[in-house]
Design an enzyme around this catalytic site. Structure first.
Site: not given
Length: 318
Positions: A165, A188, A256, A259, A282, A291
């Site tokens: 990110r 995150k 983004h 990514r 994730h 994806y």
């Protein structure tokens, strides 16, 4: 629990919760501010809805209709928020209630009956492999200071070559200038993951650090702005705007999107979802699964364009 605790104003309970988020959980100031806006708006509506001030004990007495009234109010009118924003606000309320249960043993079963709004999951829009390479080349070829071009190239390589990110790339410290075969990234939720570093990424970051004209200590952020301060994400976003305009790419070609491209291109070349999940950081495989849907859509489009028996091919021959 002391009955006097239950008589404290509801706003005090909110402040104690926010202090908990900032102090014990160490959430960023921006995240804490978002919780504050959601909770202040919730309190303001419930106060008007009930026609009186709230105390701590009142949180356990609210009914399902009270929560739904707040949700309806948030969606109503020209300034109403989206279903996605409302779901995030409701999540903040649930987090607050979980804290009420831990801190004061207050529970409210009515909240469990409130359903989050349904959100149409949007698919990521990665750039193509050619577009990604063109972006990297254009970054180094454009006019400007050599050190700034090297810096921007290194950042785009980190986004596309490592799936970082923007915030993760810009958080690299000067001590990271000599990258090894892998790098530990904290993303995150303070979740750490190991990211392999390609030689081309390693060389780009080293070149950027070598050309940086500002003296930096090991704990200083590596990427600097034109005046020597830490580089902000807006500069990277403006860079992508300039590059996509020069290359004729769509507005979806954002930082983004690189990514997203990292994930979809790995998948297209045989990468498995579990590995890509770990590389992206994730928490859930279902987040990474999208994806696969993007790649499947791409393959179907290729089929429709190329196969002689597809509907598009037959239409073109008529």
């Amino acid at each position: 629990m002391d009955a006097r605790e239950l008589d404290r104003p509801a706003s005090q309970a909110v402040e104690i919760f926010l202090d908990h988020l900032a102090g014990e959980r160490r959430l960023s100031a921006r995240t804490v501010d978002a919780y504050r806006r959601d909770l202040d708006g919730f309190l303001d509506h419930i106060t008007r809805h009930l026609g009186r001030g709230l105390k701590l004990a009142d949180f356990a007495q609210l009914k399902t209709v009270d929560f739904r009234s707040w949700m309806a109010d948030r969606r109503r009118g020209p300034d109403g928020i989206s279903a996605r924003s409302l779901a995030r606000s409701l999540s903040a309320i649930r987090t607050f209630y979980a804290y009420l249960q831990r801190r004061w043993k207050l529970e409210n079963p009515a909240l469990t009956l409130v359903e989050s709004p349904k959100i149409a999951r949007s698919k990521p829009k990665p750039v193509s492999e050619k577009a990604a390479l063109d972006l990297l080349k254009q970054t180094g070829d454009r006019p400007g200071e050599d050190w700034e071009k090297a810096r921007d190239t290194a950042i785009l390589y980190l986004l596309y070559g490592c799936g970082l990110r923007i915030s993760e790339a810009l958080s690299l410290k000067q001590r990271d200038r000599q990258l090894g075969a892998a790098l530990t990234i904290t993303g995150k939720g303070n979740k750490s993951r190991m990211v392999p570093i390609l030689p081309v990424v390693r060389e780009a970051v080293a070149a950027s650090a070598d050309l940086c004209p500002f003296p930096l200590e090991p704990d200083d952020l590596m990427f600097r702005g034109a005046r020597g301060g830490p580089l902000g994400p807006r500069t990277v976003q403006k860079l992508m705007q300039t590059l996509r305009s020069a290359l004729g790419l769509p507005a979806s070609a954002t930082p983004h999107a690189l990514r997203h491209a990292f994930a979809t291109h790995l998948l297209a070349h045989g990468g498995d979802l579990r590995t890509i999940q770990e590389l992206l950081g994730h928490a859930s495989l279902s987040t990474t699964q999208i994806y696969a849907e993007v790649e499947n859509s791409r393959l179907l489009n290729v089929y429709d364009e190329a196969h002689p028996r597809s509907s598009k091919s037959r239409s073109a021959t008529r």
